[in-house]
Motif scaffolding. Structure first.
Motif, short mmCIF file in Angstrom:
data_model
loop_
_atom_site.label_atom_id
_atom_site.label_comp_id
_atom_site.label_asym_id
_atom_site.label_seq_id
_atom_site.Cartn_x
_atom_site.Cartn_y
_atom_site.Cartn_z
N ASN A 117 -4.58 5.55 -3.30
CA ASN A 117 -5.57 6.93 -3.56
C ASN A 117 -6.89 6.19 -4.21
OD1 ASN A 117 -4.10 8.89 -2.46
ND2 ASN A 117 -3.03 9.27 -4.33
N LEU A 118 -6.68 4.99 -5.07
CA LEU A 118 -7.64 4.53 -5.70
C LEU A 118 -8.52 3.58 -4.78
CD1 LEU A 118 -9.19 3.78 -8.44
CD2 LEU A 118 -7.80 1.63 -8.47
N TYR A 119 -8.11 3.01 -3.78
CA TYR A 119 -8.75 2.66 -2.71
C TYR A 119 -9.74 3.37 -2.16
CZ TYR A 119 -9.55 -0.74 1.25
OH TYR A 119 -10.06 -1.63 2.09
N ILE A 120 -8.95 4.49 -1.50
CA ILE A 120 -9.79 5.48 -0.85
C ILE A 120 -10.66 5.96 -1.54
CG2 ILE A 120 -9.64 7.42 0.63
CD1 ILE A 120 -8.44 4.90 2.02
N ARG A 121 -10.45 6.51 -2.80
CA ARG A 121 -11.22 7.22 -3.77
C ARG A 121 -12.70 6.26 -4.16
NH1 ARG A 121 -8.07 8.25 -7.29
NH2 ARG A 121 -8.74 7.00 -9.02
N HIS A 122 -12.45 5.28 -4.19
CA HIS A 122 -13.52 4.35 -4.41
C HIS A 122 -13.96 3.38 -3.41
CE1 HIS A 122 -14.44 4.98 -8.70
NE2 HIS A 122 -13.27 5.07 -9.23
N HIS A 123 -13.76 3.61 -2.19
CA HIS A 123 -14.34 3.11 -1.23
C HIS A 123 -15.87 2.68 -0.94
CE1 HIS A 123 -13.64 0.79 2.40
NE2 HIS A 123 -12.59 1.55 2.83
N ASP A 124 -16.53 3.54 -1.72
CA ASP A 124 -17.95 2.97 -1.87
C ASP A 124 -18.33 1.87 -2.84
OD1 ASP A 124 -17.09 4.44 -4.05
OD2 ASP A 124 -18.99 4.79 -4.96
N ARG A 125 -17.25 1.31 -3.58
CA ARG A 125 -17.31 0.20 -4.31
C ARG A 125 -16.53 -0.89 -3.52
NH1 ARG A 125 -21.11 -0.27 -5.80
NH2 ARG A 125 -20.57 -1.46 -7.47
N ILE A 126 -15.56 -0.65 -2.62
CA ILE A 126 -15.06 -1.74 -1.56
C ILE A 126 -15.99 -1.73 -0.33
CG2 ILE A 126 -12.87 -2.30 -0.46
CD1 ILE A 126 -11.45 -0.54 -2.61
N ASN A 127 -17.09 -2.28 -0.56
CA ASN A 127 -18.01 -2.24 0.35
C ASN A 127 -18.56 -3.34 1.23
OD1 ASN A 127 -19.21 -3.35 -1.99
ND2 ASN A 127 -20.81 -1.76 -2.09
N THR A 128 -17.78 -4.45 0.89
CA THR A 128 -18.19 -5.61 1.69
C THR A 128 -16.87 -5.90 2.56
OG1 THR A 128 -17.59 -7.22 -0.25
CG2 THR A 128 -20.16 -6.25 0.15
N TRP A 129 -17.18 -7.06 3.42
CA TRP A 129 -15.95 -7.30 4.14
C TRP A 129 -14.96 -8.29 3.31
CZ3 TRP A 129 -14.73 -12.53 4.47
CH2 TRP A 129 -15.50 -13.41 4.10
N ASP A 130 -15.38 -8.93 2.35
CA ASP A 130 -14.44 -9.78 1.60
C ASP A 130 -13.46 -9.02 0.79
OD1 ASP A 130 -16.89 -9.45 0.18
OD2 ASP A 130 -15.94 -10.80 -1.42
N LEU A 131 -14.17 -7.96 0.26
CA LEU A 131 -13.25 -7.00 -0.49
C LEU A 131 -12.24 -6.06 0.36
CD1 LEU A 131 -16.17 -5.41 -2.65
CD2 LEU A 131 -14.38 -7.14 -3.51
N VAL A 132 -12.71 -5.69 1.58
CA VAL A 132 -11.69 -5.18 2.35
C VAL A 132 -10.67 -6.00 2.66
CG1 VAL A 132 -11.69 -4.01 4.74
CG2 VAL A 132 -13.24 -3.65 3.39
N ASP A 133 -10.88 -7.35 3.19
CA ASP A 133 -10.02 -8.03 3.70
C ASP A 133 -9.00 -8.58 2.69
OD1 ASP A 133 -11.56 -7.80 6.00
OD2 ASP A 133 -12.12 -10.08 6.23
N ARG A 134 -9.40 -8.63 1.36
CA ARG A 134 -8.72 -9.05 0.46
C ARG A 134 -7.58 -8.02 -0.05
NH1 ARG A 134 -5.31 -10.90 -1.89
NH2 ARG A 134 -5.24 -12.14 -3.94
N SER A 135 -7.82 -6.73 0.40
CA SER A 135 -6.93 -5.71 -0.22
C SER A 135 -6.24 -4.67 0.87
CB SER A 135 -7.42 -4.63 -1.25
OG SER A 135 -8.94 -4.47 -0.87
N ALA A 136 -6.98 -4.40 2.16
CA ALA A 136 -6.71 -3.44 2.95
C ALA A 136 -5.14 -3.55 3.39
CB ALA A 136 -7.74 -3.21 4.08
N PRO A 137 -4.60 -4.81 3.94
CA PRO A 137 -3.37 -5.00 4.74
C PRO A 137 -2.38 -4.56 3.79
CG PRO A 137 -4.85 -6.97 4.88
CD PRO A 137 -5.56 -6.16 4.05
N TYR A 138 -2.29 -4.88 2.53
CA TYR A 138 -1.06 -4.25 1.62
C TYR A 138 -1.56 -2.84 0.94
CZ TYR A 138 1.71 -8.23 2.83
OH TYR A 138 2.34 -9.05 3.53
N VAL A 139 -2.66 -2.96 0.43
CA VAL A 139 -3.08 -1.55 -0.39
C VAL A 139 -2.93 -0.49 0.31
CG1 VAL A 139 -4.47 -0.25 -1.93
CG2 VAL A 139 -4.33 -2.77 -2.19
N VAL A 140 -3.50 -0.36 1.66
CA VAL A 140 -3.67 0.61 2.71
C VAL A 140 -2.49 0.33 3.92
CG1 VAL A 140 -5.11 1.78 4.38
CG2 VAL A 140 -6.22 0.77 2.09
#
Length: 258
Positions: A117-140
């Motif tokens: 929920n924190l990831y989705i709610r603050h996706h505006d701050r997870i806004n570059t490719w490296d931030l996504v790749d670092r966390s999306a597979p396990y957090v999401v």
């Protein structure tokens, strides 16, 4: 009689002591992170800042990851403060902490939901490719594995690159479990995407899915090689032999000339 190291919670064979609970704050994390400043890293990281409001303080990513691992038990409200930072390396630290928590087998389902929920709610701050790749597979991805995945299809239609990248990169977790269906479905949504960062991520996930289900990737490529972006196709073909790669690249090249 206990030694000083034992009193401090650190044995002689441990290189780094875990911070005390009262030190697991965003403020202390940022202060410590800044001590790792490197002039060489400023230039190396500068391209990762998403816009003029973001800044890089020049900390090597390996050091960010290592510090995040030390602070992996940081409370959720403090992690949220890190995500709100304008400093890119601080947000890398935030998503790294989230990733470490999501991967931890001791993390409860309730906490995993909070991380998602924190990831989705603050996706505006997870806004570059490296931030996504670092966390999306396990957090999401890990959180959604045994749940409805409608949110990924919503993200795949987003106007924001990072949200579309989350949609496809999150399926990396599914692939590791042998489930490739959503990777191919979301890849279809992204075939006409204009952003090279999406082409690369989609090709990467298609390649990984092909490592699990080669026949499904072949069928996908036979249907879409002509229309998919060249970079996406090239990434998807990386684990094929030279002859197979040439067949599909020639299909693409022929279509461009006609």
């Amino acid at each position: 009689m206990m030694s000083n190291n034992t009193k401090q919670g650190k044995t002689s064979d441990q290189s780094v002591a875990e911070p005390e609970q009262e030190q697991l704050t965003a403020k202390v994390f940022v202060e410590k992170l800044k001590t790792y400043h490197s002039p060489q890293a400023v230039e190396a990281n500068d391209h990762l800042a998403s816009d003029q409001d973001d800044v890089s303080i020049g900390v090597r990513m390996g050091q960010v990851f290592a510090l995040a691992k030390e602070y992996m038990n940081m409370p959720m409200d403090e992690v949220e403060k890190l995500l709100e930072s304008s400093i890119h390396e601080v947000r890398v630290g935030a998503v790294s902490i989230m990733d470490f928590q999501a991967r931890n087998k001791k993390t409860s389902e309730g906490r995993k939901k909070e991380l998602f929920n924190l990831y989705i709610r603050h996706h505006d701050r997870i806004n570059t490719w490296d931030l996504v790749d670092r966390s999306a597979p396990y957090v999401v991805g890990s959180y959604l594995f045994d749940k409805k995945r409608d949110v990924l299809y919503k993200l795949a239609r987003s106007k924001k690159m990072a949200e579309r990248r989350t949609a496809i990169v999150s399926t990396g977790y599914f692939i590791r479990q042998g489930d490739v269906a959503d990777t191919f479905k979301i890849a279809e949504f992204l075939l006409k995407d204009k952003d090279d960062l999406i082409h690369k991520a989609t090709g990467w996930m298609l390649r990984a899915a092909g490592d699990v289900e080669r026949d499904q990737l072949l069928a996908f490529l036979e249907k879409y090689a002509v229309s998919m972006p060249r970079t996406m196709l090239r990434y998807a073909l990386e684990h094929f032999d030279k002859k197979q790669r040439e067949v599909f690249m020639n299909m693409k090249n022929t279509s461009l000339r006609s």
